[in-house]
Motif scaffolding. Structure first.
Motif, PDB file in Angstrom:
ATOM      1  N   HIS A  49       0.817  -1.217   0.000  1.00 13.08           N
ATOM      2  CA  HIS A  49       0.000   0.000   0.000  1.00 13.08           C
ATOM      3  C   HIS A  49       0.854   1.272   0.000  1.00 13.08           C
ATOM      4  CE1 HIS A  49      -3.812  -2.075   0.757  1.00 13.08           C
ATOM      5  NE2 HIS A  49      -3.064  -2.933   1.411  1.00 13.08           N
ATOM      6  N   LYS A  50       2.141   1.133  -0.154  1.00  5.75           N
ATOM      7  CA  LYS A  50       3.076   2.262  -0.060  1.00  5.75           C
ATOM      8  C   LYS A  50       2.815   3.323  -1.131  1.00  5.75           C
ATOM      9  CE  LYS A  50       7.890   3.069  -0.986  1.00  5.75           C
ATOM     10  NZ  LYS A  50       9.164   2.444  -1.282  1.00  5.75           N
ATOM     11  N   LYS A  51       2.584   2.889  -2.333  1.00  4.12           N
ATOM     12  CA  LYS A  51       2.375   3.828  -3.438  1.00  4.12           C
ATOM     13  C   LYS A  51       0.889   4.072  -3.629  1.00  4.12           C
ATOM     14  CE  LYS A  51       6.596   2.377  -5.661  1.00  4.12           C
ATOM     15  NZ  LYS A  51       7.200   1.643  -6.735  1.00  4.12           N
ATOM     16  N   LYS A  52       0.591   4.993  -4.506  1.00  8.01           N
ATOM     17  CA  LYS A  52      -0.813   5.327  -4.778  1.00  8.01           C
ATOM     18  C   LYS A  52      -1.590   4.100  -5.254  1.00  8.01           C
ATOM     19  CE  LYS A  52      -3.713   8.418  -7.445  1.00  8.01           C
ATOM     20  NZ  LYS A  52      -3.784   9.433  -8.468  1.00  8.01           N
ATOM     21  N   ASP A  53      -0.963   3.319  -6.144  1.00 10.98           N
ATOM     22  CA  ASP A  53      -1.604   2.106  -6.650  1.00 10.98           C
ATOM     23  C   ASP A  53      -1.179   0.910  -5.811  1.00 10.98           C
ATOM     24  OD1 ASP A  53      -2.887   3.423  -8.741  1.00 10.98           O
ATOM     25  OD2 ASP A  53      -1.139   3.231 -10.053  1.00 10.98           O
ATOM     26  N   ASP A  55      -0.008  -2.635  -4.785  1.00  9.16           N
ATOM     27  CA  ASP A  55       0.924  -3.546  -5.449  1.00  9.16           C
ATOM     28  C   ASP A  55       0.457  -4.992  -5.281  1.00  9.16           C
ATOM     29  OD1 ASP A  55       3.064  -4.944  -6.490  1.00  9.16           O
ATOM     30  OD2 ASP A  55       4.594  -3.780  -5.419  1.00  9.16           O
TER      31      ASP A  55
END
Length: 134
Positions: A49-53, A55
């Motif tokens: 959940h680290k990035k906007k999308d 993974d």
């Protein structure tokens, strides 16, 4: 004045999150002693959940596949047939993890911080070495 305070508070929260994420990224994916391997699945479940999308590939490769037999044959049974599809398939595992962390973020972050504070890898390694001697 209130706007500046809000921006500062938001900036501090983002810095705090980045420190947490950075510490989590530095944590080992697993701890191995002899033939025993303990995988830190929570690490990937949070980092997905680290990035906007979201993974989903990280969930498949780091959470589902390394423990596929457990997910398919054990957890699916433990949580009942109605919930088994969440654990027995890549699609189900991705869908479950897509919602699990955001709904429980505060709790999971707190638990992950506790594990990092006790230096989980060295604690596991010490206990696994004791277990292996038995």
């Amino acid at each position: 004045m209130a706007f500046t305070l809000l921006v500062c508070n938001r900036g501090m929260a983002q810095q705090k999150d980045m420190g947490f994420i950075s510490n989590l990224e530095q944590m080992e994916d697993s701890t191995r002693v002899g033939g025993i391997v303990i995988r830190n699945l929570f690490k990937s479940q949070i980092l997905a959940h680290k990035k906007k999308d979201f993974d989903s590939l990280m969930i498949i490769e780091k959470v589902y596949r390394p423990h596929k037999k457990l997910w398919d044959e054990c957890y699916g049974m433990i949580f009942g047939e109605a919930n088994a599809s969440k654990f027995k398939t890549e699609k189900g595992m991705v869908a479950w993890n897509r919602e699990l962390y955001p709904k429980n973020r505060e709790f999971f972050d707190l638990q992950a911080k506790k594990l990092m504070d006790i230096n989980l890898d060295s604690t596991l390694r010490a206990n696994l070495q004791k277990f292996a001697r038995i």
